[in-house]
Design a protein around this motif. Sequence first.
Motif, PDB file in Angstrom:
ATOM      1  N   GLY A 218      27.754  48.769  11.501  1.00  0.00           N
ATOM      2  CA  GLY A 218      29.162  49.088  11.709  1.00  0.00           C
ATOM      3  C   GLY A 218      30.018  48.893  10.483  1.00  0.00           C
ATOM      4  O   GLY A 218      31.249  48.866  10.592  1.00  0.00           O
ATOM      5  N   ALA A 219      29.414  48.771   9.310  1.00  0.00           N
ATOM      6  CA  ALA A 219      30.189  48.599   8.083  1.00  0.00           C
ATOM      7  C   ALA A 219      30.844  49.924   7.692  1.00  0.00           C
ATOM      8  O   ALA A 219      30.277  51.003   7.865  1.00  0.00           O
ATOM      9  CB  ALA A 219      29.299  48.089   6.956  1.00  0.00           C
ATOM     10  N   ILE A 220      32.055  49.855   7.152  1.00  0.00           N
ATOM     11  CA  ILE A 220      32.794  51.045   6.736  1.00  0.00           C
ATOM     12  C   ILE A 220      32.233  51.536   5.411  1.00  0.00           C
ATOM     13  O   ILE A 220      32.132  50.774   4.440  1.00  0.00           O
ATOM     14  CB  ILE A 220      34.295  50.739   6.612  1.00  0.00           C
ATOM     15  CG1 ILE A 220      34.866  50.302   7.964  1.00  0.00           C
ATOM     16  CG2 ILE A 220      35.050  51.950   6.088  1.00  0.00           C
ATOM     17  CD1 ILE A 220      36.323  49.895   7.916  1.00  0.00           C
ATOM     18  N   THR A 221      31.855  52.805   5.369  1.00  0.00           N
ATOM     19  CA  THR A 221      31.340  53.404   4.140  1.00  0.00           C
ATOM     20  C   THR A 221      32.374  54.289   3.443  1.00  0.00           C
ATOM     21  O   THR A 221      32.433  54.328   2.222  1.00  0.00           O
ATOM     22  CB  THR A 221      30.081  54.236   4.439  1.00  0.00           C
ATOM     23  OG1 THR A 221      30.397  55.234   5.435  1.00  0.00           O
ATOM     24  CG2 THR A 221      28.968  53.322   4.982  1.00  0.00           C
ATOM     25  N   ARG A 222      33.210  55.010   4.224  1.00  0.00           N
ATOM     26  CA  ARG A 222      34.257  55.856   3.637  1.00  0.00           C
ATOM     27  C   ARG A 222      35.430  55.933   4.596  1.00  0.00           C
ATOM     28  O   ARG A 222      35.260  55.831   5.811  1.00  0.00           O
ATOM     29  CB  ARG A 222      33.735  57.264   3.330  1.00  0.00           C
ATOM     30  CG  ARG A 222      32.650  57.328   2.276  1.00  0.00           C
ATOM     31  CD  ARG A 222      32.253  58.759   1.964  1.00  0.00           C
ATOM     32  NE  ARG A 222      33.311  59.477   1.272  1.00  0.00           N
ATOM     33  CZ  ARG A 222      33.257  60.775   0.925  1.00  0.00           C
ATOM     34  NH1 ARG A 222      32.171  61.477   1.226  1.00  0.00           N
ATOM     35  NH2 ARG A 222      34.248  61.348   0.297  1.00  0.00           N
ATOM     36  N   ILE A 223      36.614  56.136   4.014  1.00  0.00           N
ATOM     37  CA  ILE A 223      37.844  56.287   4.793  1.00  0.00           C
ATOM     38  C   ILE A 223      38.569  57.531   4.295  1.00  0.00           C
ATOM     39  O   ILE A 223      38.812  57.677   3.087  1.00  0.00           O
ATOM     40  CB  ILE A 223      38.763  55.056   4.676  1.00  0.00           C
ATOM     41  CG1 ILE A 223      38.054  53.800   5.176  1.00  0.00           C
ATOM     42  CG2 ILE A 223      40.058  55.268   5.452  1.00  0.00           C
ATOM     43  CD1 ILE A 223      38.890  52.544   5.065  1.00  0.00           C
ATOM     44  N   PHE A 224      38.907  58.404   5.226  1.00  0.00           N
ATOM     45  CA  PHE A 224      39.687  59.605   4.919  1.00  0.00           C
ATOM     46  C   PHE A 224      41.038  59.483   5.621  1.00  0.00           C
ATOM     47  O   PHE A 224      41.096  59.295   6.845  1.00  0.00           O
ATOM     48  CB  PHE A 224      38.967  60.868   5.392  1.00  0.00           C
ATOM     49  CG  PHE A 224      37.575  61.023   4.819  1.00  0.00           C
ATOM     50  CD1 PHE A 224      37.386  61.643   3.607  1.00  0.00           C
ATOM     51  CD2 PHE A 224      36.480  60.534   5.504  1.00  0.00           C
ATOM     52  CE1 PHE A 224      36.108  61.784   3.084  1.00  0.00           C
ATOM     53  CE2 PHE A 224      35.203  60.676   4.998  1.00  0.00           C
ATOM     54  CZ  PHE A 224      35.010  61.309   3.776  1.00  0.00           C
ATOM     55  N   THR A 225      42.099  59.607   4.850  1.00  0.00           N
ATOM     56  CA  THR A 225      43.447  59.415   5.389  1.00  0.00           C
ATOM     57  C   THR A 225      44.308  60.605   5.028  1.00  0.00           C
ATOM     58  O   THR A 225      44.327  61.046   3.869  1.00  0.00           O
ATOM     59  CB  THR A 225      44.082  58.126   4.830  1.00  0.00           C
ATOM     60  OG1 THR A 225      43.194  57.038   5.039  1.00  0.00           O
ATOM     61  CG2 THR A 225      45.409  57.838   5.513  1.00  0.00           C
ATOM     62  N   SER A 226      45.029  61.102   6.037  1.00  0.00           N
ATOM     63  CA  SER A 226      45.985  62.187   5.835  1.00  0.00           C
ATOM     64  C   SER A 226      47.335  61.745   6.382  1.00  0.00           C
ATOM     65  O   SER A 226      47.417  61.273   7.522  1.00  0.00           O
ATOM     66  CB  SER A 226      45.527  63.468   6.547  1.00  0.00           C
ATOM     67  OG  SER A 226      44.282  63.902   6.041  1.00  0.00           O
ATOM     68  N   VAL A 227      48.377  61.900   5.560  1.00  0.00           N
ATOM     69  CA  VAL A 227      49.721  61.472   5.936  1.00  0.00           C
ATOM     70  C   VAL A 227      50.692  62.607   5.635  1.00  0.00           C
ATOM     71  O   VAL A 227      50.636  63.207   4.545  1.00  0.00           O
ATOM     72  CB  VAL A 227      50.145  60.192   5.182  1.00  0.00           C
ATOM     73  CG1 VAL A 227      51.569  59.797   5.563  1.00  0.00           C
ATOM     74  CG2 VAL A 227      49.181  59.056   5.475  1.00  0.00           C
ATOM     75  N   ILE A 228      51.545  62.909   6.584  1.00  0.00           N
ATOM     76  CA  ILE A 228      52.607  63.902   6.417  1.00  0.00           C
ATOM     77  C   ILE A 228      53.937  63.181   6.608  1.00  0.00           C
ATOM     78  O   ILE A 228      54.132  62.483   7.603  1.00  0.00           O
ATOM     79  CB  ILE A 228      52.469  65.057   7.411  1.00  0.00           C
ATOM     80  CG1 ILE A 228      51.094  65.713   7.281  1.00  0.00           C
ATOM     81  CG2 ILE A 228      53.571  66.088   7.199  1.00  0.00           C
ATOM     82  CD1 ILE A 228      50.840  66.805   8.294  1.00  0.00           C
ATOM     83  N   VAL A 229      54.852  63.388   5.651  1.00  0.00           N
ATOM     84  CA  VAL A 229      56.145  62.711   5.673  1.00  0.00           C
ATOM     85  C   VAL A 229      57.241  63.765   5.668  1.00  0.00           C
ATOM     86  O   VAL A 229      57.183  64.744   4.905  1.00  0.00           O
ATOM     87  CB  VAL A 229      56.303  61.756   4.469  1.00  0.00           C
ATOM     88  CG1 VAL A 229      57.650  61.051   4.514  1.00  0.00           C
ATOM     89  CG2 VAL A 229      55.172  60.739   4.452  1.00  0.00           C
TER      90      VAL A 229
END
Length: 387
Positions: A218-229
């Motif tokens: 369950g270790a995190i290998t990658r994080i993808f983040t999308s933010v709209i402001v």
Amino acid sequence: MRRTITAIEAIEQARVHLVLPRESVFIQQQGTASASVLLKLSPLTQLQPEQVRGINNLLIGSVAGLTAEQVQIIDTMGNVLNDFLQVGTDVNVVAGTLIQQQQQLRADIQKNLERRLEQFLTPVYGPGNTVAMVSVELDFSKMQTTVTEVLPGQILSEQTEESSGTHPGGGGAAGTTTQMPGADFPIVGGGGGEHEHQSRITNYELGQEVTILEQPPGAITRIFTSVIVNNQKRDPETGEWVLDEAVNQEDIEAIVAQAIGYQPGRGDEIVVQIMPFDTELRDAFVAEPVELLPWWEQNLLWIGIAVALLLLLILILFIRAKRKAKQREQEQERLAQLQPMGLPQDDQQGLPEVQVSDTEKTANNLKKLAEEKPEEVAQVLKLWLKE
């Protein structure tokens, strides 16, 4: 068995269906027992896994030949409560449960990161002006790494050898004559030499440090983040939407990186888009007049409470009036019994009064009445004392 199950605090009702096999002298003809339990839970309650396990074990221990695979426990909503107890008996069930747990863990991590982004961005850009979506990749493989490091150890033993001496110089000229027996020639030229030798042997006890690193699944290998402001704001003077120049993409990326624990080494990605939001529905909602409910609908709860209190007060007054009327009837009956014995009655007050006089007749009547009916005379005296 039903009464035993309903004794649990969270269960209101229970229905147990048992299928018992017919006994046979032949093993092949013997059937298997099964049990089904339907539970009605109390409102806003939920059974704990330990309670479900207890009901399951109760059924197994009460029915001969019953196994955990043949027990089904459900509630009135159709939820199977003991499915986690059957994990390990079927490979498909194990695989399905494991996949569900992995998906649930991934969803929980993503939701937690999105909540953190909302807590970081909302105070800065205002509610409803940011949208964040996070996707993570997890490694569910369990890894174990062993690292061995050689350390300098202690000296076990040490041995030192030293030697020194001299040796003679060279002989005569080369040839057979000089090597013949009996030939003795003086030494010509050269001289003796000295030598010195030293050696040391040291034995060490080598030390080592072993480190075992375990990576849980369950270790995190990658994080993808999308933010709209949203880069629009309402002008306080005109009330119209205008572009907000204070919205900076670099500042947003820095906030997002801090919130999610951005690590470029593992391949994390952050995408920030700044664009105006569609405010048509928001403007229509703000412009739409708000219809206020009548006062009695707004205060319906308090009106109901007031009516209930009023009815309760009327009920209490009615009960008290009824008790007083019953007491008055009992007093009238006592007066009716005392009147023939010479005790006068006051019509205005409705209560008995004994006219004490010096006449011998009245005194005799009172004395006779007290001897014959002492309890009733005591009641009359109590009434007088109350008055």
